[in-house]
Design an enzyme around this catalytic site. Structure first.
Site, PDB file in Angstrom:
ATOM      1  N   ARG A 304       0.845  -1.206   0.000  1.00  0.00           N
ATOM      2  CA  ARG A 304       0.000   0.000   0.000  1.00  0.00           C
ATOM      3  C   ARG A 304       0.883   1.260   0.000  1.00  0.00           C
ATOM      4  O   ARG A 304       0.522   2.254  -0.626  1.00  0.00           O
ATOM      5  CB  ARG A 304      -0.983   0.002   1.178  1.00  0.00           C
ATOM      6  CG  ARG A 304      -1.978   1.174   1.125  1.00  0.00           C
ATOM      7  CD  ARG A 304      -3.124   1.040   2.111  1.00  0.00           C
ATOM      8  NE  ARG A 304      -4.130   0.089   1.680  1.00  0.00           N
ATOM      9  CZ  ARG A 304      -5.132   0.367   0.830  1.00  0.00           C
ATOM     10  NH1 ARG A 304      -5.273   1.574   0.345  1.00  0.00           N
ATOM     11  NH2 ARG A 304      -5.984  -0.570   0.479  1.00  0.00           N
ATOM     12  N   ALA A 503      -9.065  -1.964   5.762  1.00  0.00           N
ATOM     13  CA  ALA A 503      -8.899  -1.332   4.455  1.00  0.00           C
ATOM     14  C   ALA A 503     -10.072  -0.411   4.122  1.00  0.00           C
ATOM     15  O   ALA A 503     -10.365  -0.180   2.945  1.00  0.00           O
ATOM     16  CB  ALA A 503      -8.691  -2.390   3.365  1.00  0.00           C
ATOM     17  N   GLU A 705     -10.115   5.272   6.601  1.00  0.00           N
ATOM     18  CA  GLU A 705      -8.697   5.629   6.627  1.00  0.00           C
ATOM     19  C   GLU A 705      -8.332   6.951   5.960  1.00  0.00           C
ATOM     20  O   GLU A 705      -7.473   7.673   6.464  1.00  0.00           O
ATOM     21  CB  GLU A 705      -7.881   4.501   5.991  1.00  0.00           C
ATOM     22  CG  GLU A 705      -7.965   3.226   6.784  1.00  0.00           C
ATOM     23  CD  GLU A 705      -7.298   2.076   6.061  1.00  0.00           C
ATOM     24  OE1 GLU A 705      -7.868   1.587   5.074  1.00  0.00           O
ATOM     25  OE2 GLU A 705      -6.203   1.696   6.473  1.00  0.00           O
TER      26      GLU A 705
HETATM   27  N1  LUZ Z   1      -5.404  -4.693   5.369  1.00  0.00           N
HETATM   28  C1  LUZ Z   1      -5.035  -5.558   4.423  1.00  0.00           C
HETATM   29  C2  LUZ Z   1      -5.538  -3.392   5.115  1.00  0.00           C
HETATM   30  O1  LUZ Z   1      -4.889  -6.735   4.720  1.00  0.00           O
HETATM   31  N2  LUZ Z   1      -4.840  -5.126   3.171  1.00  0.00           N
HETATM   32  C3  LUZ Z   1      -4.969  -3.823   2.820  1.00  0.00           C
HETATM   33  O2  LUZ Z   1      -4.781  -3.467   1.659  1.00  0.00           O
HETATM   34  C4  LUZ Z   1      -5.315  -2.920   3.830  1.00  0.00           C
HETATM   35  N3  LUZ Z   1      -5.414  -1.623   3.572  1.00  0.00           N
HETATM   36  C5  LUZ Z   1      -5.717  -0.784   4.535  1.00  0.00           C
HETATM   37  C6  LUZ Z   1      -5.934  -1.261   5.809  1.00  0.00           C
HETATM   38  N4  LUZ Z   1      -5.849  -2.543   6.096  1.00  0.00           N
HETATM   39 MO1  MOS Z   2      -6.745  -1.644   8.814  1.00  0.00          MO
HETATM   40  S1  MOS Z   2      -5.167  -0.419   9.055  1.00  0.00           S
HETATM   41  O1  MOS Z   2      -6.961  -2.770   9.928  1.00  0.00           O
HETATM   42  O2  MOS Z   2      -7.940  -1.027   7.948  1.00  0.00           O
END
Ligand code: LUZ
Ligand code: MOS
Length: 758
Positions: A304, A503, A705
Site C-alpha cells: 500500500r 482497508a 482511513e
Molecule cells: N489490510 C489488508 C488493510 O490486509 N490489506 C490492505 O490493503 C489494507 N489496507 C488498509 C488497511 N488494512
Molecule cells: Mo486496517 S489499518 O486494519 O484497515
C-alpha cells in the site's frame, strides 16, 4: 440516524469483552514474555511458577498440540517461542490461574536465561545485512533516467516517520469456552474473526468447524486488531482446550503497549525533478520499512505504501524501490492508513523541499500537478473520476485561502516571537484490499414473522459505525423503518470466510452483501404481493415506508401483512449473499494492475500558531473538503473524519514511540502522549456535493482511513511557521515534530545551517 450504539455508550451500558458475564470456573491467563531483544533461551524453568498459589497450569511451546505458528502472510511467527528470541516482549509461556493477579504473580517466577546476540534496530542496517521480510520490490512508470536531464530543478532528501501506538480504549482480549465434543467457542476482540478461527484451528490441530469465533464489538482497533488479536485468542484457546475450563485473557494497558505492534517507522529517500514552472517530471523513492521481527502484515503494508507514493499527483516518470526490513523490534502492524501515510508524507516533503528550492508557493506546485481524469498511477491504473482538483479548488475558495495567507503573512511580519503557519494537503487513497482475494464479503438476513429483520455480516463493529450503516442500507433496501432492523454479533458460524474488517471496506463490502441478501428476499416478496393484490403482474411493485406500492402508488398492503402472507405461503424469508468487488486484478511480476475499486479524494487546510521562544504550538484550525460519495450517514462520516484527522495530527506531532535496546521506553500514558480534547483544533468539514460513486453500495465512499492523511498538513504548517522565524538548513523531514524537536529547529547553533532560503 444516530449510531445504534450511541445510547448505550453514553450511559456506560455497552458490553465489551471484559464486561461479558463470566462462566463458572473461569480461569485467567497471563503471558510471560522475553526480556531481551535477540538471542536464544538457555534456561526456561516453569517449576516455581507452577507451584505458585492459584496456578492451574503453565503452557510452553511443548504443550501446543498442533502447529506452533501464527504467521498470516508468512509463517514466521511462533505462538510461544521455544528457543530463538527476536524481540523484547516475545511470548514464551502462558500461565493460567484462578485470578489474573495470581497468574501475573506466577509469571514473574518463571526463570529465564539467554545467550544474547547483537540486535538490529535500524532498517537500513538490516537491509545491509540482507535481513528482509520479503525480497525487495521495484516499480517503474515512464523512464526517470530520460527525465532527469530535462528537469530544471532536482531536489533530494530524506524522510523519517515514527511508530505510532493504536491506543484503542479496549486492550487486546479473548475468552475461550469449551463446547461439547471438544469444540471451542471463542470471543475475541479482533477485526478478523476468520483469521483467529483459522489460526486457533492450526495451533490446536482442529478443523475450522471445531472453532467458532464471535465478536460483539471492539472498543477501538485502528488496525491494531487486524492481525495482532490472534496471539492472545490462541493462548486462551490453547489453555481452555487443554484444561477443559473457560479461559479469559485480557492484556493490561502496559502489557498491551509493550508487547503489541504499532505503525511502522519508515525511512524514505526521495529525488524529485521539476520544470522551472513547477511541473513534476520525475520522482524517485527508496522506501525502508522497519517491519520488526516477524512479517505480520508488513508485506501488504509495504504494497500500500508503494501504491501511494505519488499521493494525489500526476507524475509521468516514477522509479520506486521498497524494502521490508526485519529488525529486532516487536512486529509492526496495520494502523489506519496501512503504509500510505508514510509514503504520502514523503511526497509532500519532497514538494515542500522543491517549493523552497524553486522559490514558488507550495500550493502552486500542488495545484499544477494534481491528478486529472485518466492520469496514471505508477501501478498502472488510471483515475476514473479524479476529484483531486475539485476538492482542492473548493477548499481554497470556500475557506478563503488567499485572504488567510495574506493575514498570516501580515501577522508574521509584525510578530517576532510568535509565528503562524499554513498548509494545504490534497489526499488520494485507493479503496480495496491490495490483496485482491480479500475483497469479498458475506451476509445473512432473516425476516421474522412479526416483520422484524436480523442481519449478520462479516463486518466487525469497532466504534466506526459499520453496524449503523448496515442497518441503514437494509432498511432502505427493504423500504422499512430502521427500528425493525437488528444486527447480530459477528460470528464465523453465521458468515464464513470473512475478510478482516479493514482497508476502509467494512461498510462498502458487507453493506453490499447485505443489500444483495435483501434484494433476494424482496424478489420473493414481490411475487407474494402480486398474488395478494391480484394486480396485473406487469406493473411495478415496490416496497416503501412499510407499504407495498404499485406503479409508485402506495397500497394498503403493509410490510407486516406481506411477511405474514409469505410465511403462510411457505416462502423463504431468509437469504444469504456474497459480494466480490468487481474488476480488480494485480500482476505482481509486472507490478501493474487495477488493485482498487476507486479512490477517495479531499483537501485540508491547516493553520497553526508557534511560540518561537518555547517551541510550543497549537493547531488552530483545520478546514476540509472531503469526497464521501453520497454519504451513508453524515454524522458517522463527520465523526470518522474528525477522529482520523486528530489521530493523524498525533502521529506527526506528539506521539513519540521510544525504544531502548529494543525495550519500549514509552510504556505508560505518562510518557506516551496523544492529543487530548484541549489540543483539538477547530474543525470544519464540507462533504463534496453531487459526489456519486458507481463503485460502492448506494453511491457511497469508504471513510475509515483516508482522512487520517489530513493530519499531514500539520507537519508542513509547522515547518512553515518555523521557517518564518528562522531559515532552515537543507531539510531532514523528521516526524513526529514534538515541541522538543521544534525547539531545536528554532534554536540550534547557527553554524550548522546550510541555508536554502537566506
Ligand atoms: N489490510 C489488508 C488493510 O490486509 N490489506 C490492505 O490493503 C489494507 N489496507 C488498509 C488497511 N488494512
Ligand atoms: Mo486496517 S489499518 O486494519 O484497515
Amino acid at each position: 440516524m444516530t449510531g445504534i450504539d450511541a445510547h448505550h455508550h453514553v450511559r456506560g451500558e455497552t458490553q465489551f469483552l471484559d464486561d461479558f458475564s463470566e462462566p463458572a470456573g473461569l480461569l485467567y491467563a497471563c503471558a510471560c514474555c522475553s526480556t531481551i531483544a535477540c538471542g536464544r533461551i538457555t534456561t526456561l524453568d516453569i517449576g516455581p511458577a507452577q507451584k505458585s498459589p492459584g496456578v492451574v497450569r503453565v503452557f510452553t511451546a511443548r504443550d501446543i498440540p498442533g502447529q506452533n505458528q501464527i504467521g498470516g502472510i508468512i509463517q514466521d511467527e511462533p505462538l510461544l517461542t521455544a528457543s530463538d528470541v527476536h524481540y523484547w516482549g516475545q511470548p514464551i509461556a502462558c500461565v493460567v490461574a484462578h485470578s489474573t493477579r495470581q497468574a501475573e504473580c506466577a509469571a514473574r517466577k518463571i526463570t529465564l536465561a539467554y545467550d544474547c546476540d547483537e540486535p538490529v534496530f535500524d532498517p537500513e542496517e538490516a537491509a545491509r545485512l540482507g535481513s528482509f521480510i520479503i525480497p525487495p520490490r521495484f516499480m517503474n512508470l515512464g523512464d526517470v533516467d530520460r527525465a532527469w536531464p530535462e528537469c530544471d530543478s532536482i531536489v533530494q532528501g530524506q524522510v523519517e516517520t515514527g511508530a505510532q501506538e493504536h491506543l484503542y480504549l479496549e486492550t487486546q482480549a479473548a475468552m475461550a469456552l469449551i463446547e461439547e465434543k471438544g469444540t471451542l467457542h471463542v470471543y475475541s476482540s479482533t477485526q478478523s474473526p476468520t483469521g483467529v478461527q483459522r489460526t486457533i484451528a492450526r495451533v490446536l490441530g482442529l478443523t475450522m468447524t471445531a472453532v467458532e469465533v464471535e465478536v460483539r464489538r471492539l472498543g477501538g482497533a485502528f488496525g491494531g486488531k487486524e492481525d495482532q488479536a490472534t496471539a492472545w485468542a490462541a493462548m486462551a484457546a490453547l489453555a481452555a482446550f487443554s484444561t477443559g475450563h473457560p479461559v479469559k485473557m485480557v492484556l493490561s494497558r502496559q502489557e498491551d503497549l509493550r508487547y503489541t505492534g504499532k505503525r511502522h517507522p519508515y525511512r524514505i529517500y526521495y529525488r524529485l525533478g521539476l520544470s522551472r514552472k513547477g511541473r513534476i517530471k520525475a520522482y524517485e523513492v527508496r522506501i525502508y520499512q522497519n517491519a520488526g521481527a516477524a512479517a505480520d502484515l508488513s508485506p501488504a503494508i509495504l504494497e500500500r505504501s508503494m501504491f501511494h507514493v505519488t499521493n494525489a499527483y500526476d507524475i509521468p516518470n516514477v522509479r520506486l524501490a521498497a524494502y521490508s526490513c526485519r529488525t529486532n523490534l516487536p512486529p509492526f502492524t496495520a494502523f489506519r492508513g496501512f503504509g500510505a501515510p508514510q509514503a504520502i508524507f514523503a511526497m509532500e516533503a519532497a514538494l515542500d523541499h522543491a517549493a523552497q528550492e524553486l522559490g514558488l508557493p507550495r500550493t502552486r506546485l500542488q495545484r499544477m500537478n494534481l491528478l486529472r481524469n485518466r492520469s496514471q498511477f505508477p501501478y498502472g491504473m488510471r483515475v476514473t473520476r479524479s476529484r483531486a482538483r475539485q476538492t482542492f479548488s473548493q477548499a481554497l475558495e470556500r475557506f478563503h485561502f488567499k485572504e488567510l495567507q495574506r493575514e498570516i503573512a501580515q501577522f508574521n511580519r509584525s510578530h517576532d516571537l510568535h509565528k503562524r503557519g499554513l498548509a494545504v494537503t490534497p489526499i488520494c487513497f485507493g479503496i480495496s484490499f491490495t490483496n485482491t482475494r480479500l475483497n469479498q464479503a458475506g451476509a445473512l438476513v432473516h425476516v421474522y414473522t412479526d416483520g422484524s429483520v436480523r442481519v449478520s455480516t462479516g463486518a466487525v463493529e469497532m466504534g466506526q459505525g459499520v453496524n449503523t450503516k448496515i442497518v441503514g442500507i437494509v432498511a432502505q433496501t427493504l423500504g422499512i423503518s430502521s427500528e425493525l432492523v437488528a444486527v447480530s454479533s459477528t460470528s464465523t458460524s453465521r458468515v464464513a470466510n470473512s475478510s478482516p474488517t479493514a482497508a476502509s471496506t467494512g461498510a462498502d463490502m458487507n453493506g453490499a452483501a447485505a443489500r444483495r441478501a435483501c434484494q433476494q428476499i424482496i424478489a420473493r416478496l414481490k411475487d407474494v404481493a402480486r398474488l395478494e393484490l391480484g394486480e396485473a403482474s406487469s406493473r411495478e411493485i415496490g416496497l416503501e415506508n412499510g407499504l407495498v406500492s404499485v406503479a409508485n402508488h402506495p397500497t394498503s398492503l403493509t410490510w407486516n401483512d406481506l411477511v405474514g402472507s409469505a410465511y403462510a405461503r411457505r416462502v423463504n424469508l431468509s437469504a444469504q449473499a456474497h459480494y466480490a468487488t468487481p474488476r480488480l486484478f494485480f500482476d505482481k511480476t509486472m507490478e501493474k494492475g487495477e488493485p482498487f475499486a476507486y479512490h477517495v479524494f479531499g483537501t485540508a487546510i491547516t493553520e497553526v500558531s508557534l511560540d518561537c521562544l518555547r517551541g510550543t504550538y497549537t493547531i488552530d484550525r483545520v478546514e476540509i473538503v472531503h469526497d464521501a460519495g453520497r454519504s451513508l450517514n453524515e454524522a458517522i462520516d463527520h465523526g470518522q473524519i474528525e477522529g482520523a484527522l486528530i489521530q493523524g495530527i498525533g502521529w506527526l506531532t506528539l506521539e513519540e514511540v521510544v525504544y531502548a535496546g529494543g525495550r519500549l521506553v514509552t510504556d505508560t500514558l505518562g510518557t506516551y502522549k496523544i492529543p487530548d480534547l484541549l489540543s483539538v483544533p477547530e474543525i470544519t468539514i464540507h462533504l463534496l456535493e453531487d459526489a456519486d460513486n458507481p463503485h460502492a453500495v448506494l453511491h457511497s465512499k469508504a471513510i475509515g482511513e483516508p482522512p487520517f492523511l489530513y493530519g499531514i498538513g500539520t507537519y508542513f504548517a509547522l515547518r512553515d511557521a518555523i521557517r518564518s522565524y528562522r531559515a532552515q538548513p537543507s531539510p531532514l523531514y523528521q516526524a513526529p515534530l514534538t515541541p522538543e524537536r521544534v525547539f531545536s529547529l528554532l534554536h540550534r547553533p547557527q553554524e550548522r545551517l546550510n541555508d536554502h532560503e537566506a
